[in-house]
Design a protein around this motif. Structure first.
Motif, PDB file in Angstrom:
ATOM      1  N   ILE A   1      -3.376  10.760   1.706  1.00  0.00           N
ATOM      2  CA  ILE A   1      -3.997  10.322   3.255  1.00  0.00           C
ATOM      3  C   ILE A   1      -3.213   8.837   2.996  1.00  0.00           C
ATOM      4  O   ILE A   1      -2.571   7.909   3.699  1.00  0.00           O
ATOM      5  CB  ILE A   1      -5.292  10.244   2.764  1.00  0.00           C
ATOM      6  N   ALA A   2      -3.536   8.244   1.611  1.00  0.00           N
ATOM      7  CA  ALA A   2      -2.397   7.270   1.573  1.00  0.00           C
ATOM      8  C   ALA A   2      -0.728   6.625   1.902  1.00  0.00           C
ATOM      9  O   ALA A   2      -1.276   5.475   2.673  1.00  0.00           O
ATOM     10  CB  ALA A   2      -2.803   6.475  -0.164  1.00  0.00           C
ATOM     11  N   MET A   3      -0.316   7.872   1.664  1.00  0.00           N
ATOM     12  CA  MET A   3       0.584   8.062   2.300  1.00  0.00           C
ATOM     13  C   MET A   3       1.229   8.412   3.246  1.00  0.00           C
ATOM     14  O   MET A   3       2.402   8.055   3.645  1.00  0.00           O
ATOM     15  CB  MET A   3       1.619   9.115   0.827  1.00  0.00           C
TER      16      MET A   3
ATOM     17  N   MET B   1      -6.391  -2.326  -3.720  1.00  0.00           N
ATOM     18  CA  MET B   1      -7.577  -2.167  -5.296  1.00  0.00           C
ATOM     19  C   MET B   1      -7.980  -0.679  -4.901  1.00  0.00           C
ATOM     20  O   MET B   1      -7.704   0.064  -6.088  1.00  0.00           O
ATOM     21  CB  MET B   1      -8.350  -3.298  -5.239  1.00  0.00           C
ATOM     22  N   ALA B   2      -8.264  -0.294  -3.715  1.00  0.00           N
ATOM     23  CA  ALA B   2      -8.804   1.176  -3.925  1.00  0.00           C
ATOM     24  C   ALA B   2      -7.112   2.208  -4.701  1.00  0.00           C
ATOM     25  O   ALA B   2      -8.141   3.705  -5.405  1.00  0.00           O
ATOM     26  CB  ALA B   2      -9.114   1.789  -2.301  1.00  0.00           C
ATOM     27  N   LEU B   3      -6.280   1.966  -4.532  1.00  0.00           N
ATOM     28  CA  LEU B   3      -5.045   2.784  -4.710  1.00  0.00           C
ATOM     29  C   LEU B   3      -5.424   2.774  -6.025  1.00  0.00           C
ATOM     30  O   LEU B   3      -4.584   3.168  -7.260  1.00  0.00           O
ATOM     31  CB  LEU B   3      -3.452   2.279  -4.491  1.00  0.00           C
ATOM     32  N   MET B   4      -5.112   1.430  -7.103  1.00  0.00           N
ATOM     33  CA  MET B   4      -5.564   0.865  -8.225  1.00  0.00           C
ATOM     34  C   MET B   4      -7.166   1.854  -8.785  1.00  0.00           C
ATOM     35  O   MET B   4      -6.665   2.425  -9.887  1.00  0.00           O
ATOM     36  CB  MET B   4      -5.680  -0.393  -8.194  1.00  0.00           C
ATOM     37  N   VAL B   5      -8.059   1.987  -8.212  1.00  0.00           N
ATOM     38  CA  VAL B   5      -8.620   3.173  -8.299  1.00  0.00           C
ATOM     39  C   VAL B   5      -8.632   4.549  -8.458  1.00  0.00           C
ATOM     40  O   VAL B   5      -8.469   5.304 -10.029  1.00  0.00           O
ATOM     41  CB  VAL B   5     -10.503   2.776  -7.282  1.00  0.00           C
ATOM     42  N   GLY B   6      -7.598   5.110  -8.014  1.00  0.00           N
ATOM     43  CA  GLY B   6      -6.989   5.931  -7.606  1.00  0.00           C
ATOM     44  C   GLY B   6      -5.899   6.343  -9.126  1.00  0.00           C
ATOM     45  O   GLY B   6      -5.849   7.438  -9.703  1.00  0.00           O
ATOM     46  N   ALA B   7      -5.175   5.240  -9.471  1.00  0.00           N
ATOM     47  CA  ALA B   7      -3.959   4.799 -10.560  1.00  0.00           C
ATOM     48  C   ALA B   7      -5.487   5.335 -12.132  1.00  0.00           C
ATOM     49  O   ALA B   7      -4.864   5.913 -12.967  1.00  0.00           O
ATOM     50  CB  ALA B   7      -3.459   3.920 -10.616  1.00  0.00           C
ATOM     51  N   MET B   8      -6.307   4.386 -11.964  1.00  0.00           N
ATOM     52  CA  MET B   8      -7.131   4.407 -13.462  1.00  0.00           C
ATOM     53  C   MET B   8      -7.868   5.685 -13.393  1.00  0.00           C
ATOM     54  O   MET B   8      -8.543   6.868 -14.119  1.00  0.00           O
ATOM     55  CB  MET B   8      -8.465   2.943 -12.854  1.00  0.00           C
ATOM     56  N   THR B   9      -8.085   6.353 -12.288  1.00  0.00           N
ATOM     57  CA  THR B   9      -9.277   7.708 -12.240  1.00  0.00           C
ATOM     58  C   THR B   9      -7.829   8.325 -12.983  1.00  0.00           C
ATOM     59  O   THR B   9      -8.381  10.075 -13.597  1.00  0.00           O
ATOM     60  CB  THR B   9      -9.468   8.322 -10.787  1.00  0.00           C
TER      61      THR B   9
ATOM     62  N   GLY C   1       2.320  15.318   6.275  1.00  0.00           N
ATOM     63  CA  GLY C   1       3.557  14.559   7.816  1.00  0.00           C
ATOM     64  C   GLY C   1       2.297  14.704   9.363  1.00  0.00           C
ATOM     65  O   GLY C   1       2.214  14.300   9.927  1.00  0.00           O
ATOM     66  N   TRP C   2       0.778  15.420   8.846  1.00  0.00           N
ATOM     67  CA  TRP C   2       0.036  15.226   9.460  1.00  0.00           C
ATOM     68  C   TRP C   2      -0.720  13.690   9.555  1.00  0.00           C
ATOM     69  O   TRP C   2      -1.185  13.023  10.869  1.00  0.00           O
ATOM     70  CB  TRP C   2      -1.243  16.216   9.721  1.00  0.00           C
ATOM     71  N   PHE C   3      -0.909  13.124   8.394  1.00  0.00           N
ATOM     72  CA  PHE C   3      -1.277  12.385   8.556  1.00  0.00           C
ATOM     73  C   PHE C   3      -0.267  11.073   8.981  1.00  0.00           C
ATOM     74  O   PHE C   3      -0.722  10.135   9.254  1.00  0.00           O
ATOM     75  CB  PHE C   3      -2.141  11.844   6.799  1.00  0.00           C
ATOM     76  N   GLY C   4       1.193  11.824   8.541  1.00  0.00           N
ATOM     77  CA  GLY C   4       1.711  10.016   9.169  1.00  0.00           C
ATOM     78  C   GLY C   4       1.932  10.467  10.907  1.00  0.00           C
ATOM     79  O   GLY C   4       1.519   8.961  11.265  1.00  0.00           O
ATOM     80  N   ILE C   5       1.252  11.445  10.986  1.00  0.00           N
ATOM     81  CA  ILE C   5       1.515  11.399  12.632  1.00  0.00           C
ATOM     82  C   ILE C   5       0.112  10.684  13.412  1.00  0.00           C
ATOM     83  O   ILE C   5      -0.069   9.912  14.593  1.00  0.00           O
ATOM     84  CB  ILE C   5       1.188  12.646  13.800  1.00  0.00           C
ATOM     85  N   ILE C   6      -1.085  10.532  12.466  1.00  0.00           N
ATOM     86  CA  ILE C   6      -1.902  10.315  13.017  1.00  0.00           C
ATOM     87  C   ILE C   6      -1.825   8.750  12.335  1.00  0.00           C
ATOM     88  O   ILE C   6      -2.855   7.788  13.463  1.00  0.00           O
ATOM     89  CB  ILE C   6      -3.465  10.393  12.238  1.00  0.00           C
TER      90      ILE C   6
ATOM     91  N   VAL D   1       1.220  -0.947  -0.071  1.00  0.00           N
ATOM     92  CA  VAL D   1       0.487  -0.106   0.140  1.00  0.00           C
ATOM     93  C   VAL D   1       0.827   0.968   0.101  1.00  0.00           C
ATOM     94  O   VAL D   1       0.553   2.296  -0.468  1.00  0.00           O
ATOM     95  CB  VAL D   1      -0.869  -0.075   1.765  1.00  0.00           C
ATOM     96  N   ALA D   2       2.032   1.097   0.819  1.00  0.00           N
ATOM     97  CA  ALA D   2       3.006   2.080   0.695  1.00  0.00           C
ATOM     98  C   ALA D   2       3.754   2.259  -0.236  1.00  0.00           C
ATOM     99  O   ALA D   2       3.956   3.494  -0.790  1.00  0.00           O
ATOM    100  CB  ALA D   2       3.649   2.672   1.984  1.00  0.00           C
ATOM    101  N   THR D   3       3.900   1.340  -0.549  1.00  0.00           N
ATOM    102  CA  THR D   3       4.858   1.493  -2.133  1.00  0.00           C
ATOM    103  C   THR D   3       4.061   2.025  -3.277  1.00  0.00           C
ATOM    104  O   THR D   3       4.729   2.943  -4.055  1.00  0.00           O
ATOM    105  CB  THR D   3       5.067   0.336  -2.487  1.00  0.00           C
ATOM    106  N   ILE D   4       3.067   1.391  -3.544  1.00  0.00           N
ATOM    107  CA  ILE D   4       1.433   1.564  -4.500  1.00  0.00           C
ATOM    108  C   ILE D   4       1.168   3.490  -4.431  1.00  0.00           C
ATOM    109  O   ILE D   4       1.584   4.733  -4.718  1.00  0.00           O
ATOM    110  CB  ILE D   4       0.880   1.207  -4.596  1.00  0.00           C
TER     111      ILE D   4
END
Length: 503
Positions: A209-211, A332-340, A420-425, A42-45
């Motif tokens: 968010i993902a990253m 697969m959610a990330l794949m949706v992002g890639a397709m979009t 950065g903030w989402f990393g802390i979260i 997930v992090a890689t993609i």
């Protein structure tokens, strides 16, 4: 005959020099990332998503798919050699794999994981190719009400199959749905939940968010652990190929794991991980042969079966994405992002409007699985050396790469701060034992659910009963309700909690 024609089209697309190169890059990067503890697919993609902007859509998706099943494979290497799962679905591989390595049998353990992954990947891809067309025909019968009900079923499925507390999983999905509401309302054009921050009027970026949650969150969590916990394998890996006795034990286990993974991979909320746990449980309940090593002490079946299951699951998880446009898990959610990003609307129309992409992606999976087995068995020595790289050198490179990737998306420093903030979260979620994958599913499905609900109500002139008067929609809502009732039963709740715990 149609299937053969479609596959021949797919192989003609996948066998171009460009697509073969990107399939290879994807498999190599995926394995590399899978080998590194704490950095999952997930992090890689999420990190590499901006790098695919300049690529043609087919090449981009082939590379991202290669990263996914490459990481599923690579996670087994670190699980066996270092007693650390590279990603969640390799958790059970640790139990017997590391014990085999300690006994000087790391080679057969790694080989059984590779061979199992290859066989399971090929079978999973065949199932995907066979069922894609019939399911796409069914998908064309779906209207807005049916899509809304299907997404409700998907979110409840994600809650049921998420490891840990049900309340925490529900909380994460609700938080994901709320984050998806931030931005400008499509119908009225009014900014909502932006708190007068101009950068939030376009909504929170999916990559941000993902990253942040998966990338930076995992890095902070790893840094919080003392360095001496990184138990690096320093022994020699010899006799890579399994013995005749190993083959007799592992082949039935590979087939059982493949069957379990193929079925459970389709389910929302982390089917590949659940498949690995289920496959290991089945093997433990299968009677030991005379002279066979007990489970937990280095049984080769305890490596071959879960590794086959998670790889088969990673292939069949493409089925709901490519046929219905519904992502069953975070990857697969990330794949949706890639397709979009590449102006492709995920769903049944992909097969008819873009058959080269659809069948090219499926054909590339066979090529990718072959690349993985050829690539990984000779490179085991290199992966072992990579594991000895101190984490204090590794994490700054990952942080920098993430920051560059996020900034290059919109050329906006706000996004870098948000990561950065989402990393802390994300780190807080890990400490609280809250699985972040349901949040990502909620974030992706939230706007889609809202849009389909509004369309359904618009077509029915505001009549909410449309959700239960349409037979297909009512069936899907009934299944969601039944799933919720079953999982709340005390006996099922207890066995569900036990399923995610291994001694």
């Amino acid at each position: 005959m149609d299937l053969i024609n479609n596959l021949s089209l797919g192989f003609s697309v996948a066998f171009t020099m460009q697509n073969l190169l990107y399939a290879f890059i994807g498999c190599l990067l995926g394995t590399l990332i899978g080998v590194l503890p704490g950095v999952g697919p997930v992090a890689t993609i999420a990190m590499l998503l901006p790098a695919t902007y300049a690529l043609p859509p087919v090449a981009a998706l082939i590379m991202l798919a290669g990263i996914y099943y490459g990481a599923q494979y690579g996670g087994s290497t670190t699980a066996i050699l270092v007693n650390l799962p590279g990603e969640s679905s390799s958790v059970v591989t640790v139990i017997d794999g590391y014990q085999m390595a300690r006994k000087g049998r790391a080679g057969p353990a790694l080989a059984s994981a590779g061979i199992g992954s290859f066989i399971a990947g090929c079978v999973g891809t065949l199932i995907l190719a066979a069922f894609a067309a019939p399911l796409t025909e069914v998908a064309f019968k779906f209207g807005p009400a049916e899509y809304f009900s299907l997404m409700i079923l998907g979110l409840i499925g994600a809650v049921v199959l998420a490891s840990g507390s049900l309340i925490k999983a529900i909380g994460m999905i609700v938080l994901g749905l709320l984050l998806g509401l931030v931005g400008t309302d499509v119908n009225s054009g009014v900014a909502r939940y932006s708190f007068d921050v101009p950068e939030l009027t376009d909504g929170i970026g999916f990559i941000v968010i993902a990253m942040g949650v998966f990338g930076y969150g995992e890095i902070i969590a790893n840094l919080s652990n003392p360095g001496e916990k990184r138990d690096v394998f320093t022994g020699k890996v010899e006799h890579i190929y399994p013995t005749k006795q190993d083959w007799k034990l592992m082949m039935p286990a590979i087939l059982r794991g493949t069957a379990i993974g193929s079925a459970l991979g389709i389910l929302p909320g982390g089917g590949a991980m659940l498949a690995a746990f289920a496959a290991y449980t089945v093997e433990k309940k299968t009677k030991l042969r005379p002279g066979e090593v007990p489970f937990g002490k280095g049984n080769i079946r305890g490596v071959a079966s879960p590794e086959s299951a998670n790889n088969a699951g990673s292939q069949t998880s493409f089925i709901p994405l490519l046929t219905l446009g519904i992502p069953p898990n975070a990857v697969m959610a990330l794949m949706v992002g890639a397709m979009t990003i590449h102006n492709i609307q995920p769903g049944p129309q992909v097969m008819t409007s873009n058959p080269e992409l659809f069948w090219g992606l499926i054909a590339s999976m066979w090529i990718g699985n072959l690349m993985l087995i050829v690539l990984n068995l000779p490179l085991i020595g290199i992966w072992i050396k990579l594991l000895s790289v101190p984490y204090r050198w590794l994490f700054p490179a990952i942080v920098l790469f993430c920051a560059i990737g996020v900034y290059s998306t919109n050329n906006n420093t706000w996004d870098v701060w948000m990561v950065g903030w989402f990393g802390i979260i994300g780190y807080i979620f890990i400490k609280l034992g809250m699985e972040p994958a349901p949040l990502l599913l909620g974030f992706i499905l939230g706007p889609m659910m809202e849009e389909n609900l509004r369309r359904a109500l618009l077509l029915s002139r505001g009549d909410w009963s449309v959700l239960v008067t349409r037979p297909l929609s009512a069936t899907l809502l009934g299944m969601a309700l039944l799933l919720l009732i079953i999982v709340l039963l005390p006996a099922v709740k207890k066995s569900r909690e036990e399923a995610f715990v291994e001694e």
